[in-house]
Structure formats: structure tokens, C-alpha cells
Design a protein around this motif. Structure first.
Motif, PDB file in Angstrom:
ATOM      1  N   UNK A 222       0.812  -1.043  -0.401  1.00 45.77           N
ATOM      2  CA  UNK A 222       0.228   0.030  -0.335  1.00 45.77           C
ATOM      3  C   UNK A 222       1.077   1.701  -0.137  1.00 45.77           C
ATOM      4  N   UNK A 223       1.796   1.253   1.044  1.00 43.51           N
ATOM      5  CA  UNK A 223       3.335   2.579   0.656  1.00 43.51           C
ATOM      6  C   UNK A 223       4.479   1.741   0.723  1.00 43.51           C
ATOM      7  N   UNK A 224       5.135   1.903  -0.995  1.00 45.79           N
ATOM      8  CA  UNK A 224       6.292   1.250  -0.322  1.00 45.79           C
ATOM      9  C   UNK A 224       7.213   1.855   0.058  1.00 45.79           C
ATOM     10  N   UNK A 225       7.420   3.124   0.863  1.00 48.15           N
ATOM     11  CA  UNK A 225       7.995   3.237   1.718  1.00 48.15           C
ATOM     12  C   UNK A 225       8.126   3.410   2.927  1.00 48.15           C
ATOM     13  N   UNK A 226       7.148   2.699   3.604  1.00 50.48           N
ATOM     14  CA  UNK A 226       6.786   2.280   4.920  1.00 50.48           C
ATOM     15  C   UNK A 226       6.325   0.993   5.349  1.00 50.48           C
ATOM     16  N   UNK A 227       7.775   0.338   5.304  1.00 50.88           N
ATOM     17  CA  UNK A 227       7.329  -1.494   5.105  1.00 50.88           C
ATOM     18  C   UNK A 227       8.373  -1.886   6.456  1.00 50.88           C
ATOM     19  N   UNK A 228       7.950  -3.053   7.109  1.00 46.89           N
ATOM     20  CA  UNK A 228       8.902  -3.965   7.869  1.00 46.89           C
ATOM     21  C   UNK A 228       8.690  -5.534   7.617  1.00 46.89           C
ATOM     22  N   UNK A 342      -0.978  11.903  -5.586  1.00 43.97           N
ATOM     23  CA  UNK A 342      -0.738  10.228  -5.256  1.00 43.97           C
ATOM     24  C   UNK A 342      -0.447   9.087  -5.894  1.00 43.97           C
ATOM     25  N   UNK A 343      -1.522   9.356  -7.486  1.00 41.97           N
ATOM     26  CA  UNK A 343      -1.484   7.810  -7.935  1.00 41.97           C
ATOM     27  C   UNK A 343      -0.206   7.986  -8.534  1.00 41.97           C
ATOM     28  N   UNK A 344       0.512   9.124  -8.903  1.00 45.90           N
ATOM     29  CA  UNK A 344       1.592   8.539  -9.235  1.00 45.90           C
ATOM     30  C   UNK A 344       2.952   8.392  -8.832  1.00 45.90           C
ATOM     31  N   UNK A 345       3.325   8.641  -7.384  1.00 44.47           N
ATOM     32  CA  UNK A 345       3.832   8.017  -6.445  1.00 44.47           C
ATOM     33  C   UNK A 345       3.352   6.627  -6.046  1.00 44.47           C
ATOM     34  N   UNK A 346       2.210   5.766  -6.240  1.00 49.76           N
ATOM     35  CA  UNK A 346       2.104   4.596  -7.037  1.00 49.76           C
ATOM     36  C   UNK A 346       2.503   3.413  -8.461  1.00 49.76           C
ATOM     37  N   UNK A 347       1.885   4.951  -9.083  1.00 51.68           N
ATOM     38  CA  UNK A 347       2.701   4.168 -11.124  1.00 51.68           C
ATOM     39  C   UNK A 347       4.124   4.088 -10.342  1.00 51.68           C
ATOM     40  N   UNK A 348       5.050   4.945  -9.620  1.00 52.93           N
ATOM     41  CA  UNK A 348       6.509   5.137  -9.661  1.00 52.93           C
ATOM     42  C   UNK A 348       6.724   4.195  -8.999  1.00 52.93           C
ATOM     43  N   UNK A 349       6.552   3.135  -7.856  1.00 49.91           N
ATOM     44  CA  UNK A 349       6.516   2.694  -7.189  1.00 49.91           C
ATOM     45  C   UNK A 349       6.687   1.114  -8.378  1.00 49.91           C
ATOM     46  N   UNK A 350       5.796   1.066  -8.898  1.00 48.65           N
ATOM     47  CA  UNK A 350       4.994  -0.357  -9.998  1.00 48.65           C
ATOM     48  C   UNK A 350       6.098   0.088 -11.130  1.00 48.65           C
ATOM     49  N   UNK A 351       6.754   0.940 -11.579  1.00 49.68           N
ATOM     50  CA  UNK A 351       7.611   1.220 -12.213  1.00 49.68           C
ATOM     51  C   UNK A 351       9.364   0.881 -12.075  1.00 49.68           C
ATOM     52  N   UNK A 352       9.040   0.496 -10.640  1.00 47.85           N
ATOM     53  CA  UNK A 352      10.787   0.918 -10.191  1.00 47.85           C
ATOM     54  C   UNK A 352      11.464  -0.487  -9.497  1.00 47.85           C
ATOM     55  N   UNK A 353       9.859  -0.944  -9.135  1.00 52.33           N
ATOM     56  CA  UNK A 353      10.271  -2.550  -9.139  1.00 52.33           C
ATOM     57  C   UNK A 353      10.100  -3.581 -10.570  1.00 52.33           C
TER      58      UNK A 353
END
Length: 546
Positions: A222-228, A342-353
Motif C-alpha cells: 500500500x505504501x512502499x516507503x513504509x514497510x517492516x 498520489x496515484x503517480x506515487x504508486x505508478x512510480x513505485x510499480x515502475x521501479x519494482x
């Protein structure tokens, strides 16, 4: 009342059940094979050929007629007196590339910024046009890297959001019992599920059905900058709890059914988060820029080292040319509405992955397409969503070209999904209601779009008078093919996804028959097309976009 004999079954029903039973046996047999052997025994080259897929779900049902416009159908303007986009003073019957309107960099100009191009953009197939809010698609189209597939649906189309999304994702229209997804089955067929740390990934609120299944765990953040690693809420930098729990999970367990699956899932979780730790998902890391002067913004480019706009507009300052060289702000130079950042935060994360790992499929979603009221003409709810689609495709093409690592543009196919289209006639609330056939956007270096060798002379499919199933104009034509108010399908969405999964990802036909069971049913006509044996509708089958 006489009870029907319980043992009577129709021939069609028998065949249908036989196909489904065979599929179930095949999948269950695959599941019983030890994980380490599945890749060796798998057919095809899914996950081994470097080919990848990126998906974007357009939740709520995109208005296809307000994205790719049948500008030469007179019924379009008469059916949408408020929503219609006016033609420009050009010949829409002409063939050639799409027009790319270049906005002025002068704030005093009437054509200043992405928000002020007002006329339908000629697509060059002699019939169709882009909504002006999709202007950034024009350059992707002209590169031959874009396919616009109109009139896409499935037999006996449901107009329920929940049901239709379910059918698009499970690949079994009108089957409520199928609980695994098309992309999940694709990963299973690769033989890499549960034996590779990352295979299918979504960045959104929850794992979508299209990646969901019972015998392998896909990844959702849900948020790639916050995981543990173990989801233990400890202070930043405090690894004591994690270390203790991690050590406890290394002790062997007694043999038990599914223990291997659980152990592998835990191991994959470790490896997944280890991979993620090497990717900079933060806002500071969002430094991906266009390599050319975007949107003809000469003043902005001159003050920014000749480079263009940021590819992922996640903040105001990174959203197009909003921040002018003199320090002032200009709303009209946003490339997308700020509410969409906010959508582009997720789009960027998916592209990076997808680019930084061995993931085969990754994507995200955006909602808001249920435009019953005040849909908007040049600005408003739907034009703002169109801008998201157009800029997303433009940005992803640049990202996978300029910053390619494990996902080069030629090896990626981007596909949009949306559960159905919307009514041809606008409603009294200046919006549109639930309908049938819609539109799919497909991008990638391997797409046979406009003027590509081996492809067609156009990147537009099913929105032209010369298509294999022609668009018929007028008040009794294609716009009103179902119930006098809906577009009738001429292509099944499963044929589009099937072509990508087989030709691009590398599935064999036998694998595709298991991934999308309709391919194994001769009534469905998904491969070669014909008259659908399900509802009697003529369909094209696969259309040759790859």
C-alpha cells in the motif's frame, strides 16, 4: 410440480463442465509438484525471456467515447450535445500520424498549457480522434508504440461494477465461482510462483483479484516507503524485535501439509523486502526527467538545464511547469490535476519494482471513472482522468527508455483495464451511465502501432469504417448496437490479454488455454474470431498488435 430428472444434461453443459474439470485436474497436478521442479517442468518462456507486463486498472468504467472519439460519426455530436468535443479546421478523413498540439510557453496565450488545447486531435486513421486531454499520447502513437483497441467487452456483458471487474480479473465472464486471476494463473504457469521472491506485484490498497490465487502468494504494497519485515511497530532503527522473530522462524517445523508453501512464502517475504531495501521509493529519489523540452515549454527547459518535466508528478513542483523560472506558479502548466499526484506515487513505485527486480507483472489502479454526473467537456472529472492516462503512458515510455535496467521499453507491454464502457447518449446530469463495450490502451516498444513494420497503417482498432468489423455511422449504427444505447463489442478483452500473454510473455497455446479457459472452448472464438457461440456476436479474435 414434477421435478426434472437430475441426470439430464445438455451437450453444451457437458462440454463446458468437461473443459473446466480438465483444467482443474491440470492445475491441481501442477500444484502437487515440488516447487523446485515446477520451473523445470513448465512450458513456454514466461519469466525467462525478459518480457514484462505493466497494468493500470481504470476503476469505475472509463467512457471510451470521451477518450477515443468517433469524430466522423454524426451520431456522436447529436448524442452528446454537452460532452462533445468539437472538430478542428482540419480534414479528419486524412491518413497519417496523430497531430501533436504544442502548447505555447507564453502564459498570455490562449493555448497556454496542457489544459487549453480545445479541439479533437486527429489520429490519422481517417475516422477517429483523441480527446484533447490525451494530447501526450500523440507522440507515443506516432512512434508506433501505442494501440487503441475500441469496442472491447465480453459475452453477456454485466453492467454491475462488482461483477464485471470480477470477470475481467478472473478471465471467466459470468463465472462467480472462479476466484483466481488471469495474471495469477500466468505466474503459476511460469513455474516461478513461490520459488522466486517477486513475480507479480501491485501497488494499491489491496491485492487485486487478477493477481490473487490460493496456491501462491503475490505481493501487494500500500505504501512502499513504509514497510517492516515482520510488521512489528518498533521505533526507527530498532531491529531487536525483528531479529528475535526472524531467528525464531529459522527453526525447522515438523512435516505437515502446506508447510513447504508457508516456509517458501516466508523466505520469499525476506527476499522481497531485501530487494525493496535497495530501491529508492522516496520522494527524494523521484528525479526522473524527460530528455526533451516537454510541451514546448522553452522558458522552463531553459531554466532547468534543457531537460523536460519530471516523469512522475508527485508534488506541485514536479507537476509539469507549475513552478515558473521566475519563482511564480502557473496552474495551467500542470500536466495532471494536483488531486491525481498520489496515484503517480504508486505508478512510480510499480515502475521501479518492474525495472529493478525480476518481477514479471506489476501495476496499480486509479478510481473515479464512474462519471454519472458532470463528466466534464474540456475540464472536469473525466478530462482530468484522461490526462492521467495520457501522461502515464508518455512517462512510462520515457522511463523504461531512459532509465531501463531490467525492464527496457521494447520488453514491456503496458495495458489498461476497465470493466465496461458508458452510454452513447449523455444523461440529464451531463454524465454517462453504465454500458457495454469500452476501450483498452496498450503501449510498448513491441506493439505494432502506427506505421510499424508488420503492423497496420494505424494504431486505432475497431474505430473506423475500414476495420474488419466496420464502425457503422448514424442513429442505428455502432454506437447503438445493444439496446439502442450501448456500443456492441467487436473484440473480446480476453483476446487482447491472450495475445499479450502468448506472444509477449511467452506462454504456449496450451498454457494460454489454462490461463484463459475460453481459448479452449471452440464456441468462444477468442483466437481466430468468428460468430461467438455464446451470444451470436461477430468478433475479431486476436487483432495482431504484437
Amino acid at each position: 410440480m414434477r421435478t426434472p430428472p437430475f441426470n439430464i444434461i445438455t451437450r453444451r453443459g457437458f462440454l463446458d463442465r468437461s473443459v473446466k474439470t480438465s483444467l482443474a485436474v491440470a492445475l491441481s497436478t501442477l500444484v502437487d509438484i515440488p516447487f523446485v521442479m515446477k520451473r523445470a517442468l513448465a512450458e513456454g518462456s514466461i519469466g525467462l525471456n525478459g518480457k514484462k507486463m505493466f497494468f493500470i486498472w481504470l476503476r469505475g468504467a472509463n467512457d471510451a467515447l470521451n477518450s477515443v472519439i468517433p469524430i466522423r460519426d454524426p451520431a456522436y455530436a447529436s448524442s452528446r450535445p454537452t460532452l462533445q468535443i468539437l472538430p478542428d479546421a482540419i480534414d479528419y478523413a486524412a491518413s497519417g500520424p496523430a497531430d501533436f498540439p504544442l502548447s505555447s510557453s507564453d502564459p498570455a496565450s490562449a493555448d497556454f498549457g496542457a489544459y487549453h488545447y480545445t479541439k479533437a486531435i486527429r489520429l490519422g486513421n481517417g475516422f477517429a480522434a483523441l480527446h484533447p486531454s490525451l494530447k501526450f499520447l500523440a507522440s507515443v502513437y506516432n512512434a508506433g508504440d501505442l494501440a487503441l483497441v475500441h469496442r472491447v467487452a465480453y459475452p453477456n456483458q454485466s453492467r454491475s461494477h462488482f461483477d464485471s471487474q470480477n470477470y475481467w480479473e478472473n478471465g471467466n465472464p459470468n463465472d462467480d465461482l472462479s476466484k483466481d486471476g488471469i495474471f495469477y494463473r500466468t505466474i503459476v504457469e511460469s513455474g516461478l510462483a513461490n520459488s522466486a521472491p517477486l513475480t507479480g506485484v501491485s501497488i494499491q490498497s489491496a491485492l487485486p483479484l487478477i493477481l490473487r490465487g490460493s496456491d501462491a502468494a503475490m505481493t501487494n504494497l500500500t505504501d512502499p516507503t513504509r514497510y517492516n519485515l515482520l510488521a512489528v511497530p518498533t521505533p526507527a532503527g530498532d531491529s531487536k524485535s525483528d531479529s528475535a522473530l526472524f531467528a525464531a522462524n529459522t527453526y525447522p517445523f515438523a512435516p505437515k501439509k502446506n508447510r513447504e508453501l508457508l516456509s517458501l512464502q516466508y523466505e520469499n517475504l525476506q527476499k522481497t523486502l531485501g530487494l525493496f531495501s535497495g530501491i529508492d521509493f522516496t520522494e527524494t529519489g523521484n528525479q526522473f526527467r524527460d530528455d526533451e523540452m516537454t510541451d514546448n515549454d522553452t522558458a522552463w527547459a531553459a531554466a532547468n538545464g534543457g531537460k523536460g518535466y519530471y516523469l512522475f508528478p508527485t508534488t506541485n513542483i514536479k507537476n509539469g511547469g507549475w513552478r515558473r523560472p521566475d519563482g511564480s506558479n502557473a496552474f495551467n502548466k500542470y500536466v495532471v490535476d494536483p488531486a491525481m499526484q498520489g496515484f503517480f506515487t504508486n505508478l512510480k513505485a510499480a515502475a521501479l519494482v518492474l525495472n529493478k527486480t525480476d518481477a514479471i507483472i506489476a501495476g496499480t489502479e486509479i478510481g473515479g471513472f464512474d462519471t454519472h454526473k458532470a463528466e466534464g467537456t474540456l475540464n472536469g472529472q473525466h478530462p482530468n482522468l484522461n490526462r492521467v492516462i495520457g501522461w502515464s503512458m508518455y512517462a512510462l515510455r520515457k522511463y523504461f527508455t531512459l532509465f531501463a535496467d531490467k525492464a527496457a521499453w521494447d520488453n514491456v507491454v503496458i495495458v489498461t483495464l476497465s470493466e465496461f464502457g458508458r452510454t452513447s447518449i449523455e444523461n440529464s446530469d451531463l454524465g454517462t451511465d453504465h454500458a457495454e463495450a469500452g476501450l483498452m490502451f496498450l503501449g510498448g516498444g513491441g506493439i505494432k502501432g502506427y506505421n510499424k513494420p508488420g503492423g497496420s497503417l494505424s494504431g486505432v482498432h475497431n474505430c473506423g469504417a475500414s476495420d474488419p468489423i466496420p464502425w457503422v455511422t448514424g442513429s442505428s449504427g455502432s454506437m447503438f448496437g445493444v439496446s439502442g444505447r450501448y456500443l456492441r463489442r467487436s473484440t473480446d478483452y480476453r483476446s487482447v490479454l491472450g495475445e499479450v500473454i502468448r506472444k509477449h510473455l511467452g506462454a504456449t497455446q496450451n498454457q494460454l488455454n489454462r490461463i484463459i479457459p475460453g481459448y479452449a472452448d471452440p464456441n468462444e472464438k477468442l483466437l481466430a474470431g468468428g460468430i461467438s457461440g455464446v451470444d451470436g456476436t461477430p468478433i475479431r479474435g486476436e487483432i495482431g498488435i504484437l
